[in-house]
Design a protein around this motif. Structure first.
Motif, PDB file in Angstrom:
ATOM      1  N   ASP A 106       0.941  -1.169  -0.003  1.00 54.15           N
ATOM      2  CA  ASP A 106      -0.181   0.074  -0.122  1.00 54.15           C
ATOM      3  C   ASP A 106       0.921   1.330  -0.020  1.00 54.15           C
ATOM      4  N   PRO A 107       1.639   1.308  -0.872  1.00 57.86           N
ATOM      5  CA  PRO A 107       2.626   2.705  -0.968  1.00 57.86           C
ATOM      6  C   PRO A 107       1.726   3.790  -1.114  1.00 57.86           C
ATOM      7  N   LYS A 108       0.698   4.094  -1.294  1.00 56.08           N
ATOM      8  CA  LYS A 108       0.088   5.543  -1.360  1.00 56.08           C
ATOM      9  C   LYS A 108      -0.746   5.584  -0.069  1.00 56.08           C
ATOM     10  N   ASP A 109      -1.556   4.625   0.360  1.00 59.68           N
ATOM     11  CA  ASP A 109      -2.443   5.153   1.677  1.00 59.68           C
ATOM     12  C   ASP A 109      -1.406   5.119   2.925  1.00 59.68           C
ATOM     13  N   GLU A 110      -1.219   3.705   3.407  1.00 58.36           N
ATOM     14  CA  GLU A 110      -0.451   3.614   4.666  1.00 58.36           C
ATOM     15  C   GLU A 110       0.662   2.799   4.477  1.00 58.36           C
ATOM     16  N   PRO A 111       1.802   3.111   3.879  1.00 53.81           N
ATOM     17  CA  PRO A 111       2.860   2.153   3.615  1.00 53.81           C
ATOM     18  C   PRO A 111       3.418   1.299   4.576  1.00 53.81           C
ATOM     19  N   ASP A 112       3.558   0.154   4.326  1.00 52.06           N
ATOM     20  CA  ASP A 112       3.997  -1.092   5.235  1.00 52.06           C
ATOM     21  C   ASP A 112       5.288  -1.611   4.292  1.00 52.06           C
ATOM     22  N   THR A 113       6.588  -1.527   4.982  1.00 53.94           N
ATOM     23  CA  THR A 113       7.436  -1.942   4.176  1.00 53.94           C
ATOM     24  C   THR A 113       8.151  -3.343   4.769  1.00 53.94           C
ATOM     25  N   LEU A 114       8.266  -4.404   3.742  1.00 54.98           N
ATOM     26  CA  LEU A 114       8.474  -5.859   4.178  1.00 54.98           C
ATOM     27  C   LEU A 114      10.129  -5.740   3.471  1.00 54.98           C
ATOM     28  N   ARG A 115      10.688  -6.646   4.103  1.00 53.41           N
ATOM     29  CA  ARG A 115      12.206  -6.734   3.208  1.00 53.41           C
ATOM     30  C   ARG A 115      12.518  -8.461   3.053  1.00 53.41           C
ATOM     31  N   LEU A 116      12.781  -8.246   1.717  1.00 50.59           N
ATOM     32  CA  LEU A 116      13.012  -9.788   1.254  1.00 50.59           C
ATOM     33  C   LEU A 116      14.407 -10.267   1.486  1.00 50.59           C
ATOM     34  N   SER A 117      14.545 -11.534   1.572  1.00 52.69           N
ATOM     35  CA  SER A 117      15.904 -11.928   1.813  1.00 52.69           C
ATOM     36  C   SER A 117      16.628 -12.086   0.512  1.00 52.69           C
ATOM     37  N   GLU A 118      17.986 -12.144   0.625  1.00 55.00           N
ATOM     38  CA  GLU A 118      18.657 -12.330  -0.832  1.00 55.00           C
ATOM     39  C   GLU A 118      18.266 -13.464  -1.580  1.00 55.00           C
ATOM     40  N   ASP A 119      17.971 -14.460  -0.828  1.00 49.90           N
ATOM     41  CA  ASP A 119      17.726 -15.946  -1.606  1.00 49.90           C
ATOM     42  C   ASP A 119      16.360 -16.049  -1.802  1.00 49.90           C
ATOM     43  N   GLY A 120      15.459 -14.925  -1.499  1.00 52.98           N
ATOM     44  CA  GLY A 120      13.963 -14.946  -1.692  1.00 52.98           C
ATOM     45  C   GLY A 120      13.321 -15.963  -0.854  1.00 52.98           C
ATOM     46  N   LYS A 121      13.703 -16.620   0.171  1.00 57.63           N
ATOM     47  CA  LYS A 121      13.058 -17.530   0.998  1.00 57.63           C
ATOM     48  C   LYS A 121      12.290 -16.906   1.944  1.00 57.63           C
ATOM     49  N   TYR A 122      12.672 -15.708   2.486  1.00 58.02           N
ATOM     50  CA  TYR A 122      12.119 -15.133   3.677  1.00 58.02           C
ATOM     51  C   TYR A 122      11.640 -13.797   3.270  1.00 58.02           C
ATOM     52  N   LEU A 123      10.516 -13.346   3.986  1.00 57.35           N
ATOM     53  CA  LEU A 123      10.010 -11.974   3.918  1.00 57.35           C
ATOM     54  C   LEU A 123      10.039 -11.356   5.428  1.00 57.35           C
TER      55      LEU A 123
END
Length: 192
Positions: A159-176
């Motif tokens: 939701d980048p426009k309303d209430e942004p919530d930032t998640l971080r993706l691991s380098e291998d893509g296995k975890y958020l």
């Protein structure tokens, strides 16, 4: 020789760029955690216990006007351990599962499943009214929410426009990785 090397690089460039682009696409990926608060609650209780023990002993010593004997200290520790066991039962009785499914390049569905085991809460001494209130509050909470998202490097901004919530993706893509609230971090594991 240089010409040959450059021609190989030029031939492989589109292929390698498509691989990099494919790795950042989250379409079809599903991330899940069966109980995001379980580990955090265990951690919090472990951190609080030494302080609670010292506080309980100091309180008893002030009340009695003297230092506690070893037997009295053991009694205080026993009561604290009983409290810890009740807290463990409550933690096992309440679970919060989160699933994030990326439907398209910009759309995702977030599901939160909060459940209560009434028997576990009853065993821990939680009264009937509190158990029913918790159950009613969970029934009112939304369980599924559609969201738009944007990927910037390893950051997934929901939701980048309303209430942004930032998640971080691991380098291998296995975890958020994300935050449930200011103090509570969580980790979702890729299941699909």
């Amino acid at each position: 020789m240089k010409r040959f090397l450059w021609s190989i690089i030029l031939l492989l460039a589109p292929y390698s760029l498509s691989l990099l682009q494919a790795q950042t696409s989250l379409v079809g990926c599903v991330y899940y955690n069966a109980n995001i608060l379980g580990d955090k609650m265990n951690e919090a209780i472990s951190q609080v216990m030494p302080e609670a023990k010292a506080e309980a002993i100091a309180k008893q010593e002030k009340k009695k006007g003297r230092k506690l004997t070893d037997a009295e200290k053991a009694e205080v520790e026993k009561k604290l351990e009983e409290s810890r066991q009740k807290a463990d039962v409550v933690m096992k009785g309440m679970k919060t599962a989160i699933t994030v499914e990326f439907k398209s390049e910009t759309q995702a569905v977030m599901k939160m499943d909060m459940s209560i085991n009434e028997d576990a809460l009853k065993q821990a001494g939680v009264g009937w009214a509190k158990r029913k209130a918790l159950k009613a509050a969970m029934a009112l909470a939304p369980s599924t929410e559609k969201a738009t998202y944007v990927v910037k490097g390893n950051l997934v901004i929901m939701d980048p426009k309303d209430e942004p919530d930032t998640l971080r993706l691991s380098e291998d893509g296995k975890y958020l990785y994300g935050k449930f609230d200011k103090e509570t971090n969580f980790k979702l594991t890729r299941t699909k």
